[in-house]
Design an enzyme around this catalytic site. Structure first.
Site, PDB file in Angstrom:
ATOM      1  N   TYR A  13       0.817  -1.213   0.000  1.00 40.76           N
ATOM      2  CA  TYR A  13       0.000   0.000   0.000  1.00 40.76           C
ATOM      3  C   TYR A  13       0.856   1.270   0.000  1.00 40.76           C
ATOM      4  CZ  TYR A  13      -4.635  -2.002   0.861  1.00 40.76           C
ATOM      5  OH  TYR A  13      -5.833  -2.648   0.737  1.00 40.76           O
TER       6      TYR A  13
ATOM      7  N   LYS B 262       2.843 -15.185   2.883  1.00 43.11           N
ATOM      8  CA  LYS B 262       3.116 -15.934   1.647  1.00 43.11           C
ATOM      9  C   LYS B 262       4.624 -16.173   1.604  1.00 43.11           C
ATOM     10  CE  LYS B 262       1.779 -17.731  -2.310  1.00 43.11           C
ATOM     11  NZ  LYS B 262       0.956 -18.952  -2.386  1.00 43.11           N
TER      12      LYS B 262
ATOM     13  N   ASP C 295      -3.147 -18.308   0.769  1.00 48.59           N
ATOM     14  CA  ASP C 295      -4.103 -19.053  -0.060  1.00 48.59           C
ATOM     15  C   ASP C 295      -4.793 -20.132   0.773  1.00 48.59           C
ATOM     16  OD1 ASP C 295      -1.591 -20.252   0.094  1.00 48.59           O
ATOM     17  OD2 ASP C 295      -1.520 -20.912  -1.995  1.00 48.59           O
TER      18      ASP C 295
ATOM     19  N   ASP D  52      -6.659  -6.908   4.062  1.00 47.38           N
ATOM     20  CA  ASP D  52      -7.745  -6.269   3.303  1.00 47.38           C
ATOM     21  C   ASP D  52      -8.612  -7.344   2.663  1.00 47.38           C
ATOM     22  OD1 ASP D  52      -9.180  -4.185   1.944  1.00 47.38           O
ATOM     23  OD2 ASP D  52      -8.073  -4.713   0.126  1.00 47.38           O
TER      24      ASP D  52
ATOM     25  N   ASP E 164     -12.688  -8.992   3.992  1.00 52.89           N
ATOM     26  CA  ASP E 164     -13.920  -9.032   3.186  1.00 52.89           C
ATOM     27  C   ASP E 164     -14.463 -10.461   3.131  1.00 52.89           C
ATOM     28  OD1 ASP E 164     -13.635  -6.325   2.601  1.00 52.89           O
ATOM     29  OD2 ASP E 164     -14.167  -6.575   0.478  1.00 52.89           O
TER      30      ASP E 164
HETATM   31  C1  IPM Z   1     -10.543  -1.128   3.570  1.00 55.48           C
HETATM   32  C2  IPM Z   1     -10.723  -0.554   2.204  1.00 55.48           C
HETATM   33  C3  IPM Z   1      -9.530   0.346   1.867  1.00 55.48           C
HETATM   34  C4  IPM Z   1      -8.275  -0.493   1.907  1.00 55.48           C
HETATM   35  C5  IPM Z   1      -9.652   1.081   0.513  1.00 55.48           C
HETATM   36  C6  IPM Z   1     -10.888   1.944   0.452  1.00 55.48           C
HETATM   37  C7  IPM Z   1      -8.426   1.899   0.212  1.00 55.48           C
HETATM   38  O1  IPM Z   1     -10.893  -1.558   1.263  1.00 55.48           O
HETATM   39  O2  IPM Z   1     -10.420  -0.346   4.538  1.00 55.48           O
HETATM   40  O3  IPM Z   1     -10.539  -2.342   3.686  1.00 55.48           O
HETATM   41  O4  IPM Z   1      -7.917  -1.150   0.919  1.00 55.48           O
HETATM   42  O5  IPM Z   1      -7.624  -0.504   2.952  1.00 55.48           O
HETATM   43 MG    MG Z   2     -11.052  -3.495   2.095  1.00 52.43          MG
END
Ligand code: IPM
Ligand code: MG
Length: 367
Positions: free
Chosen positions: A144, A193, A225, A249, A253
């Site tokens: 990042y 990884k 993975d 990240d 999700d």
């Molecule tokens: C998160 C989001 C952010 C990230 C984006 C919006 C830059 O996806 O906070 O998970 O990738 O960190």
């Molecule tokens: Mg995110």
């Protein structure tokens, strides 16, 4: 608990951000009124709306206010309107700059399958049982924050993203994760990884070395993975997951999907100064302005702020239990509706929560 005065900076941002932040602020105002606290809210431009109004996603004034705050409550940033902007000038770069400027290297994302929402998990019931994972994501380093470069043209056009970690950066997030695991069931899974990446090899070596100082923690290492697969096949095996910025990240999700909706998950980002609280979802431009978004991730971010930054556990509990009672009665936003539910909009969810919270007090007083 003595009444507290706190300065809370609000960064509603873009898309559904302002709608959900409004609901969370109402909840915080209810807390202040009921428990005698004084919360001073100040709202600042941040993200795409700040690009439009002030030419930059993180204006100086916004950053200065964040530095001086007791805590920061953020909605979401981004939207198709700013999609054509290059990396570095997008709304998301404001978010990354804020994380970097405040040195918010710890990001905690609790992935919990609430009892009232069990049937929403895409997993079979026997797999979805007992999911309560703390994902600890390193937030101030990795790919990042390395150089992002594009050069050349045509088929020779070439893009590079640099990933880097120092031992010190890995150590500080690892100490936090070991302590968190000690305070829970003592299981820590470090995800990397290391079969491919140099950063991951340093990560694994560093985490392994630190483990000696935490004899009560059972540490294991997983490749990312495999971790993704294990999260789907047997999520209950995990207690605390420690991972790098990019992997965190992605896995958070995935975790959110396991427990019903990304709209439900709050997060806390901490460093040496004020902490920042935000739901893990994005600005959901397609839902913006329709009053249909789920405000629960934002509300739980606010209750996490009360508990973690202000030490107000009773207030946090008051909010969270009211959310659970609404869910049990089938009061849901569209993303978590399910059969037999009463689907409500964002602001109506807020209204019902307000009534539920105050109703709980009436009930307490009358017994
Ligand atoms: C998160 C989001 C952010 C990230 C984006 C919006 C830059 O996806 O906070 O998970 O990738 O960190
Ligand atoms: Mg995110």
């Amino acid at each position: 608990m003595t009444p507290q005065t706190k300065k809370i900076v609000l960064l509603p941002g873009d898309g559904i951000g302002p709608e959900i932040v409004r609901v969370a602020v109402r909840v915080l105002q209810d807390c202040a009124a009921e428990f005698g606290h004084r919360f001073e809210f100040a709202e600042y431009l941040f993200g795409g709306c700040a690009i439009d109004a002030a030419g930059a996603p993180l204006p100086e004034e916004t950053l200065a206010a964040c530095r001086a705050a007791d805590a920061i409550l953020l909605g979401a940033v981004g939207g198709s309107r700013w999609d054509a902007l290059p990396v570095g000038r997008r709304p998301e770069s404001g978010l990354l700059a804020l994380r970097k400027e405040l040195d918010l290297y710890i990001n905690l994302r609790p992935i919990e399958l609430r009892a009232s929402l069990q049937s929403l998990s895409p997993l079979r019931p026997e797999r979805a049982k007992d999911v309560h994972i703390d994902i600890i994501r390193e937030l101030a380093g990795d790919i990042y924050f390395g150089e992002h470069r594009t050069e050349g043209t045509g088929s020779a056009e070439r893009a590079t993203d640099q990933a880097a970690y120092t031992t010190g950066e890995i150590e500080r997030i690892s100490h936090y994760a070991f302590r968190r695991a000690e305070a829970r069931t003592g299981r820590l899974a470090s995800v990397d990884k290391a079969n491919v990446l140099a950063t991951s090899q340093l990560w694994r070596r560093t985490v392994t070395r630190l483990a000696a100082a935490y004899p009560r923690v059972r540490l294991e290492h997983l490749y990312v993975d495999n971790a993704a697969m294990q999260l789907v096949l047997a999520p209950a095996q995990f207690d605390v997951i420690l991972t790098s910025n990019l992997f965190g990240d992605i896995l958070s999700d995935l975790g959110a999907a396991l427990v019903g909706s990304i709209g439900l998950i709050p997060s806390m980002s901490c460093g040496p100064g004020p902490s920042l609280y935000e739901p893990i979802h994005g600005s959901a431009p397609s839902l913006a302005g329709k009053d249909v978004a789920c405000p629960v991730g934002q509300i739980l971010s606010a209750s996490m702020m009360l508990r973690e930054s202000f030490g107000l556990a009773r207030e946090a509990e008051w909010i969270e239990s009211a959310v659970d009672r609404l869910f049990s009665r089938g009061i849901r936003t569209a993303d978590i509706a399910g059969p037999g539910a009463t689907t409500v909009g964002c602001s109506e969810f807020g209204e019902r929560l307000h009534a539920e919270m105050l109703g709980a007090l009436d009930h307490r007083q009358s017994v």
